[in-house]
Structure formats: structure tokens, C-alpha cells
Scaffold this motif. Structure first.
Motif, short mmCIF file in Angstrom:
data_model
loop_
_atom_site.label_atom_id
_atom_site.label_comp_id
_atom_site.label_asym_id
_atom_site.label_seq_id
_atom_site.Cartn_x
_atom_site.Cartn_y
_atom_site.Cartn_z
N TYR A 23 0.83 -1.21 0.00
CA TYR A 23 0.00 0.00 0.00
C TYR A 23 0.87 1.26 0.00
CZ TYR A 23 -4.44 -2.42 0.50
OH TYR A 23 -5.56 -3.19 0.26
N ARG A 24 1.99 1.22 0.71
CA ARG A 24 2.88 2.40 0.73
C ARG A 24 3.50 2.62 -0.65
NH1 ARG A 24 4.29 1.46 6.36
NH2 ARG A 24 3.18 3.08 7.51
N ARG A 25 3.90 1.53 -1.30
CA ARG A 25 4.46 1.67 -2.65
C ARG A 25 3.42 2.24 -3.60
NH1 ARG A 25 7.34 -3.45 -1.96
NH2 ARG A 25 5.56 -4.48 -2.93
N ALA A 26 2.17 1.77 -3.46
CA ALA A 26 1.09 2.29 -4.30
C ALA A 26 0.87 3.77 -4.03
CB ALA A 26 -0.19 1.50 -4.07
N ALA A 27 0.94 4.18 -2.76
CA ALA A 27 0.79 5.59 -2.43
C ALA A 27 1.89 6.42 -3.06
CB ALA A 27 0.79 5.78 -0.91
N ASP A 28 3.14 5.95 -2.98
CA ASP A 28 4.25 6.67 -3.60
C ASP A 28 4.06 6.78 -5.11
OD1 ASP A 28 5.45 6.92 -1.14
OD2 ASP A 28 6.80 5.21 -1.40
N LEU A 29 3.61 5.68 -5.72
CA LEU A 29 3.38 5.68 -7.16
C LEU A 29 2.32 6.70 -7.55
CD1 LEU A 29 3.55 4.43 -10.02
CD2 LEU A 29 1.90 2.72 -9.26
N ILE A 30 1.23 6.72 -6.80
CA ILE A 30 0.12 7.63 -7.13
C ILE A 30 0.54 9.09 -6.96
CG2 ILE A 30 -2.16 8.38 -6.29
CD1 ILE A 30 -2.73 5.33 -5.84
N ARG A 31 1.33 9.38 -5.94
CA ARG A 31 1.82 10.76 -5.76
C ARG A 31 2.63 11.23 -6.96
NH1 ARG A 31 3.21 8.95 -0.63
NH2 ARG A 31 1.77 9.66 0.98
N SER A 32 3.42 10.31 -7.53
CA SER A 32 4.32 10.70 -8.60
C SER A 32 3.71 10.56 -9.99
CB SER A 32 5.60 9.85 -8.53
OG SER A 32 5.31 8.48 -8.73
N THR A 33 2.47 10.11 -10.06
CA THR A 33 1.81 9.93 -11.36
C THR A 33 1.25 11.26 -11.85
OG1 THR A 33 1.24 7.63 -10.83
CG2 THR A 33 -0.03 8.71 -12.58
N PRO A 34 1.65 11.71 -13.03
CA PRO A 34 1.16 13.01 -13.51
C PRO A 34 -0.35 13.02 -13.81
CG PRO A 34 2.93 12.15 -14.93
CD PRO A 34 2.60 11.09 -13.93
N ALA A 35 -0.87 11.91 -14.32
CA ALA A 35 -2.28 11.85 -14.69
C ALA A 35 -3.17 11.76 -13.46
CB ALA A 35 -2.54 10.64 -15.60
N PRO A 36 -4.41 12.28 -13.51
CA PRO A 36 -5.35 12.13 -12.39
C PRO A 36 -5.71 10.65 -12.20
CG PRO A 36 -6.10 13.81 -13.95
CD PRO A 36 -4.99 13.07 -14.62
N VAL A 37 -5.30 10.07 -11.09
CA VAL A 37 -5.51 8.64 -10.86
C VAL A 37 -7.00 8.33 -10.70
CG1 VAL A 37 -5.09 6.75 -9.22
CG2 VAL A 37 -3.21 8.24 -9.95
N ALA A 38 -7.76 9.27 -10.15
CA ALA A 38 -9.20 9.04 -9.99
C ALA A 38 -9.85 8.78 -11.34
CB ALA A 38 -9.85 10.23 -9.31
N GLU A 39 -9.38 9.47 -12.37
CA GLU A 39 -9.93 9.25 -13.71
C GLU A 39 -9.52 7.89 -14.25
OE1 GLU A 39 -12.01 9.88 -17.25
OE2 GLU A 39 -12.14 10.83 -15.28
#
Length: 543
Positions: A35-51
Motif C-alpha cells: 500500500y505504501r508503494r502504491a501511495a508513492d506511485l500515485i503521488r508521482s503519477t502526472p495523470a489524475p488517478v481518480a480518472e
């Protein structure tokens, strides 16, 4: 879900919170880590992850498996994660955070809360003042004394060190939500952050203080005053909020960023709306945040990430990397690098797969094929060659002689004596084929202290040989650390800022490596991999 979709920082904060509570509830470490790795990944993802979640494309992100994907869909569709809410009721993040903040085990703190019926620091202090702590089974006079002493300490003096790769996202997310600026140790890129701070500009402080107390990252507010508050995360990490009047924003930002000793040396700080105004009124040139330390070196120019032309230490699927050689090369080329050294482990490292002489030769074919596709970008044939306990290298000299870059590393035996470790490294450096010494002190932040090697003797030998030393950008290493970078520069040893990346995302850790070099005063001229490839190759075996 009603209202706007959650921003990436908000999604990441929820996953971090879930990871912490899963740990507290006794889940396996790999679950929380995922879950922490996923959080780090989502923070660094330029695209809106919710979309991406809404359109069913979240699993296109490397590291998002079916379980995390389900949690993300639930969060985006309903605004919450049911398991997180349930864990909050069972585990009480506020009590867990307070326990860690006070130096009490989470299990003991939850028991105190249950028996005494308390959930806040104020309620706990009241119960302690009434002499009720001994109502809790297992708390005798000595434990009571320690708890009372801990409760009596100034909250601002407590410290729970958080690694830089977690502290910066934490204060960054809080600052983004409040419209503020990250400060404290993370802004100085300190390797393990004890003081986390956010500065917000506002005429009225109450609305900002109220929003701070409601943030998902803050489980308890342990101190609140005029224009200031101290909150605690579920990990027990204190986060300071400073609400500055706009005319004094620069003043409060300088004060909240510098180390206490550095700030004290410049007090009284003049009022100014920005940092440039503060330094100007002090008659000083602006000091980069990394150098606002008590004994920081003077520096006319500091290396920047943009100065780096290539990464000289990364891994692939040939050892313990997560990406192929071609994938690593493409990712490096996308970063506008000119070169990347593939330095997979050798067999003696033991804990992970490694290459013997035949494996290194076979790998050359794959590197050559990738170079045909990636030209003019260049993948270098390299190795992270283990230094055996007798100081010999893990590959024969004829194999090392044919490589473009040789990283030499100590892995096992980090608890050896100063004499043993120093002799081991100096013996390895007798080989004419070593390009660079990797992570020389072997430390793992918060897990393993630096080894006992005589670093000054090693640096002196590297200087004689014209070889380089690494600032390893793995978040748990950052080795060399800042003060050792200064020693290397004083000895005349070239520095290599590298990532030791084990994935394409890991190449982004060049930011941590460069920041650490900057804290040691490193200029572009101090860093070998700011130079063109032909200059690097000319230095690959010293000289």
C-alpha cells in the motif's frame, strides 16, 4: 461519490493511512509495504488517478494489483475505504499516534485508552494527574514514572525520525491541501526528518488551524496556540503548522526551514514577505535550504538534477531489478540522459540473484541489441561487483577489463571491525578495474548504522587512484551522506550521483542523490556524471 474526485495526494494519503493501520492491526509487513508503494506511485503519477480508476485503467500503473485496485474504486466511488474506517474504530489511530509520539508501544497505548476511557492527549494527562495510570494492568511505579515524565516534556522536543522519501510527500500533501509551503527538515532534504513543518500565509489563523486538525494525516493535535499548532500522524510523527501574516511569510518560512542552530545564529530575523527579503535585510546572499545547517559548507554553486547527464548504477531483471535492460534504457532516455550503466549484482552478494563471468558475457548481447534501438543514447556494460571478505572482487580481471563501468560494493559482513572493513575495501581498490566505490558506509537509515570503515583512509586511496565514490540515491541508504560528501570533496575525490535503481521509477531517486550531494556543498564540477560520456569512459578505471 459526491463532489470533486479526490486528487492524487488525497488518494495517496488514504493508502498511507491504511498501511499504517494494517501494521498496527498486525497485518504482514508485505501488505503494508504494497500500500505504501502504491501511495508513492500515485503521488508521482502526472495523470489524475481518480480518472484512471473511473475508466478501469488503474492497473495500467505498475504495482497496482487487483486488491489495491478494488480499494481505489471504492474510494473514488464512495469517498471512503470501508476497511480503513473499520480499522480506525478498532485500532484508534489517534491513540496509536499518541503512543508512538510519547514513546509508548501501540499495544500498551491502546490498553491504556480502553481501561481509562481516554482518546486524546488532554484526557490522558488528566487521568495521569488524577493518579489513574496504575489502574491499567501492568503499569507499576516505574512505568508510571516514565509515562509522567514523557507527558511532562515539551511536545516540540519529541522526535520520530521519518525517512526523506516519506517525510517530503507527507509535508507536501499537507501543504498542498492548506495552500502552504513545506518546511522543516524535509525542505532541507535531511535524510531522516525529525522536524516536519508547513507554513501557510493567512491574515486569520483560526480557519487554517481548524482545517489542519481535520486533515486525514493528522490524528491528534497535541498543542495549539496563536498562529501555531502541532499535530501528530498515526506513526507518531509531529507536524508543525505555522500560520504567518502575509507581511511575515518570508520570516516564518526561513525560521521554520533552517536548523535550530542555523536560525539562532541569524536571529533576530527581520520581517519580510518573502525569503529574499529576509536575506537581503540580513545583508546575505540567499542560502539554499540544503545549506541552512549549523556547519554546512560554503558553496558558490551547487549541482542540479538538470546537470546530470546519466546514471551510473542501476539494475535489471538479470539480477534483482524489476525492469528489462531495454525498459531501463528507454526510461533513462525519456529523462534526457545520454547514458545509463547496467550494474547487476554478482553471485557473492547471496541475498539476491547475481551474475557470474558467463552471465556478464551473455548480458552483453542484450545490451548491444538495446543500444541498436536506443542510439545515440548509450547503455553501458557495468557491474555492481561484490567485494568478498578477503578483499578480492567477485569477477575475474579479464571480465572486469572488458566492462565500461565497475561499481565495487561491500554487502555481507557490515558488522566487521574498523580494521577488517578498511583492509577489505583497500585490498579491493588494488584492482586496476574499479571505477567507483558504492555505498561505502553500508548504512540503512533507521535500520542499520554506518559500518566502521575508516572512510578518510578510503577516500585518500580513491584520490590517489583518481577513482570515484558514490552518493547512492536509494531512499534507505543516501550513502555517502552529506558530511561525508564534504570529506570526499576536501580529499579531491570525484562524486557519482546515482540511484541504484531497481525499477524505471527508481531512476527518479536521482533527486535524493543530488540533494544529498548539495548538502555536502557539491558543485557540478565535483560530480563525474555531469560530464559527457567520453569523459566518463576515460575515467572508468581511474586516472
Amino acid at each position: 461519490m459526491q463532489g470533486r474526485p479526490p486528487a492524487n495526494a488525497e488518494i495517496a494519503a488514504q493508502l498511507d493511512q491504511l498501511a499504517s493501520l494494517l501494521e498496527l492491526a498486525g497485518a504482514g509487513p508485505y501488505t503494508a509495504r504494497a500500500y505504501r508503494r502504491a501511495a508513492d506511485l500515485i503521488r508521482s503519477t502526472p495523470a489524475p488517478v481518480a480518472e484512471l480508476v473511473r475508466t478501469g485503467r488503474a492497473r495500467e500503473l505498475r504495482g497496482i494489483g487487483p486488491g489495491i485496485d478494488r480499494r481505489l474504486r471504492e474510494l473514488v466511488e464512495t469517498g471512503q475505504i470501508a476497511e480503513l474506517r473499520e480499522l480506525e474504530r478498532e485500532v484508534s489511530p489517534e491513540l496509536a499516534g499518541l503512543g508512538r509520539f510519547l514513546g509508548v508501544s501501540v499495544k500498551r497505548m491502546l490498553e491504556i485508552g480502553r481501561v481509562l476511557g481516554v482518546r486524546t492527549l488532554a484526557e490522558l494527562r488528566e487521568a495521569a494527574d488524577e493518579g489513574r495510570l496504575r489502574e491499567v494492568p501492568g503499569i507499576g511505579p516505574e512505568t508510571e514514572r516514565k509515562l509522567l515524565a514523557s507527558l511532562a516534556r515539551d511536545p516540540g522536543t519529541r522526535s520520530v525520525a521519518l525517512p526523506l522519501h516519506r517525510s517530503r510527500p507527507l509535508v507536501g500533501a499537507i501543504a498542498e491541501t492548506l495552500g502552504g509551503i513545506p518546511a522543516g527538515d524535509p525542505r532541507r532534504w535531511r535524510d531522516a526528518s525529525e522536524r516536519l513543518a508547513v507554513v501557510v500565509s493567512a491574515e486569520r489563523d483560526e480557519p487554517v488551524l481548524e482545517r489542519f486538525a481535520r486533515l486525514p494525516q493528522i490524528v491528534a493535535v497535541v498543542e495549539r496556540g496563536e498562529r501555531r499548532a502541532l499535530g501528530v500522524t498515526v506513526e507518531g510523527v509531529p507536524v508543525e503548522l505555522v500560520v504567518a501574516e502575509p507581511r511575515r511569510l518570508g520570516t516564518e518560512l526561513v525560521r521554520a526551514t533552517g536548523s535550530p542552530e542555523w536560525v539562532a545564529a541569524h536571529e533576530p530575523l527581520p520581517d519580510a514577505p518573502d525569503e529574499e527579503g529576509v536575506f537581503g535585510a540580513l545583508g546575505l546572499e540567499p542560502v539554499p535550504p540544503e545549506l541552512r545547517e549549523a556547519h554546512a559548507p560554503a558553496a558558490a554553486e551547487l549541482v542540479e538534477v538538470a546537470d546530470v547527464r546519466g546514471d551510473l548504477h542501476c539494475h535489471s531483471t538479470w539480477s534483482d531489478g524489476k525492469a528489462t535492460i531495454l525498459e531501463m534504457g528507454r526510461a533513462a532516455r525519456e529523462r534526457r540522459y545520454e547514458y545509463l550503466a547496467i550494474c547487476d549484482h554478482t553471485v557473492s552478494v547471496g541475498a539476491v540473484p547475481g551474475l557470474d563471468a558467463d552471465g556478464v558475457r551473455r548480458q552483453a548481447e542484450e545490451i548491444a541489441a538495446a543500444n541498436e534501438e536506443l542510439a545515440p543514447f548509450r547503455l553501458l556494460r557495468g557491474t555492481e561487483c561484490d567485494i568478498r571478505r578477503d578483499g578480492s572482487l567477485d569477477l575475474p580481471g579479464d571480465v572486469l577489463a572488458g566492462l565500461d563501468w565497475v561499481q565495487a560494493s561491500v554487502h555481507g559482513g557490515q558488522r566487521g571491525s574498523r580494521e577488517e572493513l578498511t583492509k577489505r575495501v583497500l585490498t579491493a581498490l588494488e584492482s586496476p578495474y574499479v571505477s567507483c566505490l558504492s555505498h561505502p558506509t553500508g548504512r540503512l537509515i533507521n535500520h542499520r548504522p554506518p559500518n566502521a570503515v575508516d572512510l578518510e583512509a578510503v577516500l585518500a586511496r580513491l584520490a590517489e587512484q583518481g577513482r570515484a565514490v558514490e552518493v547512492n540515491g536509494l531512499p534507505d541508504r543516501l550513502d555517502l551522506r552529506d558530511e561525508h560528501v564534504r570529506l570526499a570533496r576536501e580529499a579531491g575525490v570525484s562524486i557519482v550521483c546515482s540511484t541504484d535503481a531497481h525499477s524505471t521509477r527508481g531512476l527518479g531517486n536521482i533527486e535524493l542523490s543530488v540533494a544529498t550531494a548539495r548538502r555536502g556543498g557539491a558543485a557540478p564540477s565535483d560530480v563525474l556524471n555531469t560530464r559527457p560520456l567520453d569523459e566518463v569512459l576515460a575515467r572508468r578505471f581511474g586516472g
